[in-house]
Design a protein around this motif. Structure first.
Motif, short mmCIF file in Angstrom:
data_model
loop_
_atom_site.label_atom_id
_atom_site.label_comp_id
_atom_site.label_asym_id
_atom_site.label_seq_id
_atom_site.Cartn_x
_atom_site.Cartn_y
_atom_site.Cartn_z
N ALA A 66 15.75 3.18 -16.66
CA ALA A 66 15.05 2.14 -15.91
C ALA A 66 15.96 1.52 -14.86
CB ALA A 66 14.53 1.06 -16.86
N ALA A 67 17.21 1.28 -15.22
CA ALA A 67 18.16 0.69 -14.28
C ALA A 67 18.38 1.59 -13.07
CB ALA A 67 19.49 0.41 -14.98
N ARG A 68 18.48 2.89 -13.32
CA ARG A 68 18.68 3.84 -12.21
C ARG A 68 17.47 3.83 -11.28
NH1 ARG A 68 20.53 6.88 -16.75
NH2 ARG A 68 22.81 6.91 -16.78
N LEU A 69 16.28 3.88 -11.87
CA LEU A 69 15.05 3.89 -11.06
C LEU A 69 14.89 2.59 -10.28
CD1 LEU A 69 12.61 5.56 -13.62
CD2 LEU A 69 13.51 6.60 -11.51
N PHE A 70 15.18 1.48 -10.94
CA PHE A 70 15.05 0.18 -10.29
C PHE A 70 16.07 0.06 -9.16
CE2 PHE A 70 15.38 -4.53 -10.15
CZ PHE A 70 14.03 -4.80 -9.93
N GLY A 71 17.30 0.52 -9.41
CA GLY A 71 18.32 0.48 -8.37
C GLY A 71 17.95 1.33 -7.18
N ALA A 72 17.38 2.50 -7.44
CA ALA A 72 16.96 3.39 -6.35
C ALA A 72 15.84 2.75 -5.54
CB ALA A 72 16.48 4.73 -6.92
N SER A 73 14.92 2.07 -6.23
CA SER A 73 13.81 1.40 -5.54
C SER A 73 14.33 0.29 -4.64
CB SER A 73 12.84 0.83 -6.58
OG SER A 73 11.83 0.05 -5.95
N GLU A 74 15.21 -0.54 -5.17
CA GLU A 74 15.76 -1.64 -4.38
C GLU A 74 16.52 -1.13 -3.16
OE1 GLU A 74 16.56 -5.62 -6.86
OE2 GLU A 74 18.06 -4.06 -7.17
N ALA A 75 17.33 -0.10 -3.36
CA ALA A 75 18.13 0.43 -2.26
C ALA A 75 17.24 1.01 -1.16
CB ALA A 75 19.09 1.50 -2.78
N LEU A 76 16.17 1.69 -1.55
CA LEU A 76 15.27 2.28 -0.56
C LEU A 76 14.56 1.19 0.23
CD1 LEU A 76 13.96 4.70 0.72
CD2 LEU A 76 12.36 4.83 -1.21
N LEU A 77 14.12 0.14 -0.46
CA LEU A 77 13.45 -0.96 0.24
C LEU A 77 14.40 -1.67 1.20
CD1 LEU A 77 11.28 -2.48 -2.61
CD2 LEU A 77 10.46 -1.26 -0.60
N GLU A 78 15.64 -1.86 0.77
CA GLU A 78 16.63 -2.48 1.65
C GLU A 78 16.87 -1.62 2.89
OE1 GLU A 78 20.09 -3.13 -0.69
OE2 GLU A 78 19.13 -4.62 -1.98
N ALA A 79 16.88 -0.30 2.69
CA ALA A 79 17.15 0.62 3.80
C ALA A 79 16.06 0.57 4.86
CB ALA A 79 17.30 2.04 3.26
N ILE A 80 14.83 0.31 4.43
CA ILE A 80 13.72 0.27 5.41
C ILE A 80 13.34 -1.16 5.77
CG2 ILE A 80 12.80 2.50 4.69
CD1 ILE A 80 10.72 1.11 3.02
N GLY A 81 14.10 -2.13 5.26
CA GLY A 81 13.91 -3.52 5.66
C GLY A 81 12.70 -4.20 5.07
N ILE A 82 12.35 -3.85 3.82
CA ILE A 82 11.21 -4.49 3.17
C ILE A 82 11.69 -5.16 1.89
CG2 ILE A 82 8.98 -4.10 2.02
CD1 ILE A 82 8.50 -1.78 3.84
N SER A 83 11.24 -6.39 1.66
CA SER A 83 11.62 -7.11 0.46
C SER A 83 10.87 -6.58 -0.74
CB SER A 83 11.33 -8.61 0.61
OG SER A 83 12.06 -9.16 1.68
N LEU A 84 11.51 -6.62 -1.89
CA LEU A 84 10.89 -6.16 -3.12
C LEU A 84 9.62 -6.95 -3.38
CD1 LEU A 84 11.54 -4.15 -5.43
CD2 LEU A 84 12.43 -6.09 -6.71
N GLY A 85 8.51 -6.25 -3.56
CA GLY A 85 7.24 -6.91 -3.87
C GLY A 85 6.32 -7.07 -2.68
N VAL A 86 6.85 -7.00 -1.46
CA VAL A 86 6.01 -7.18 -0.28
C VAL A 86 4.95 -6.10 -0.20
CG1 VAL A 86 5.99 -7.08 2.24
CG2 VAL A 86 7.74 -8.40 1.06
N GLN A 87 5.32 -4.86 -0.59
CA GLN A 87 4.40 -3.74 -0.47
C GLN A 87 3.54 -3.58 -1.71
OE1 GLN A 87 7.20 -3.54 -1.80
NE2 GLN A 87 7.45 -1.78 -3.09
N ALA A 88 3.71 -4.44 -2.73
CA ALA A 88 2.96 -4.30 -3.98
C ALA A 88 1.47 -4.47 -3.74
CB ALA A 88 3.44 -5.32 -5.00
N LYS A 89 0.66 -3.66 -4.41
CA LYS A 89 -0.78 -3.71 -4.25
C LYS A 89 -1.42 -4.59 -5.32
CE LYS A 89 -0.61 1.00 -2.48
NZ LYS A 89 -0.68 0.65 -1.07
N ASP A 90 -0.62 -5.18 -6.19
CA ASP A 90 -1.13 -6.01 -7.27
C ASP A 90 -0.22 -7.24 -7.40
OD1 ASP A 90 0.89 -4.24 -7.96
OD2 ASP A 90 0.42 -4.32 -10.09
N HIS A 91 -0.27 -8.09 -6.40
CA HIS A 91 0.66 -9.21 -6.30
C HIS A 91 0.59 -10.15 -7.51
CE1 HIS A 91 1.95 -8.33 -2.19
NE2 HIS A 91 0.70 -8.00 -1.95
#
Length: 206
Positions: free
Chosen positions: A91-116
């Protein structure tokens, strides 16, 4: 609306109909949205294995169309499911990968979520449960390239890396993973076929 009303059974039926329609007209964006919503319904109803397969299918589709925000969202949701199974290092690896990808494209975690309405409590729970996990696993995830993260998320775990029983992953074959990694790099079917020395028909089938 039905989701907010708690009518998960009817909502699921509507999303299944929407998925069939999206596939019928060839709308990949709508197909992804329907897969994500069906995965959400499965998760809410406690059907974690079904949610796992639906999120994995959505991840593959997001990779095919090159939507990095949706790739990150699926990685985060798969991290959540891994947490529920006690697979905290994964889970930590997947979560870290998600955060890093969002940072790379300039989007905050949760902004793109479809179920806020569900996103913030889920993300906070993930953070709390992963606090006791090795920082090394989180760093490993953040160091992954998008194609590496996708491959890791979809691979069949041979054994849990954090002591939990091995869980069935997305069920992809080695060849399917090879194809998906090349798709994530933006290669066309023809280029993938040439790289793997297979026919374009085989690539399309995978």
């Amino acid at each position: 609306v039905l989701l907010n009303q708690g009518d998960h059974a009817r909502a699921t039926r509507y999303f299944e109909e929407a998925l069939a329609l999206a596939r019928g007209i060839g709308s990949r964006h709508s197909e992804y949205g329907s897969l994500y919503n069906l995965a959400l319904m499965a998760r809410v109803r406690g059907e974690h294995e079904r949610a796992l397969h639906l999120y994995a299918e959505g991840l593959k589709l997001a990779a095919e169309v090159g939507d990095k925000a949706d790739i990150a969202l699926c990685l985060e949701r798969l991290a959540e499911l891994a947490t529920l199974k006690g697979e905290l290092a994964r889970a930590a690896r997947l979560f870290g990968a998600s955060e890093a990808l969002l940072e790379a494209i300039g989007i905050s975690l949760g902004v793109q979520a479809k179920d806020h309405s569900l996103h913030e409590p889920v993300t906070e729970e993930l953070r709390v449960r992963l606090e006791d996990t090795s920082l090394e696993a989180l760093a490993e995830g953040r160091a992954m390239s998008p194609e590496q993260a996708i491959g890791y998320a979809l691979e069949e775990p041979e054994a849990s890396r954090d002591g939990a029983p091995a869980a069935r992953g997305a069920g992809l074959t080695k060849r399917e993973l090879e194809v998906l990694r090349l798709v994530a790099r933006g290669m066309s079917n023809a280029e993938i076929a040439a790289s793997l020395i297979v026919s374009e028909h085989t690539v399309h089938r995978h």
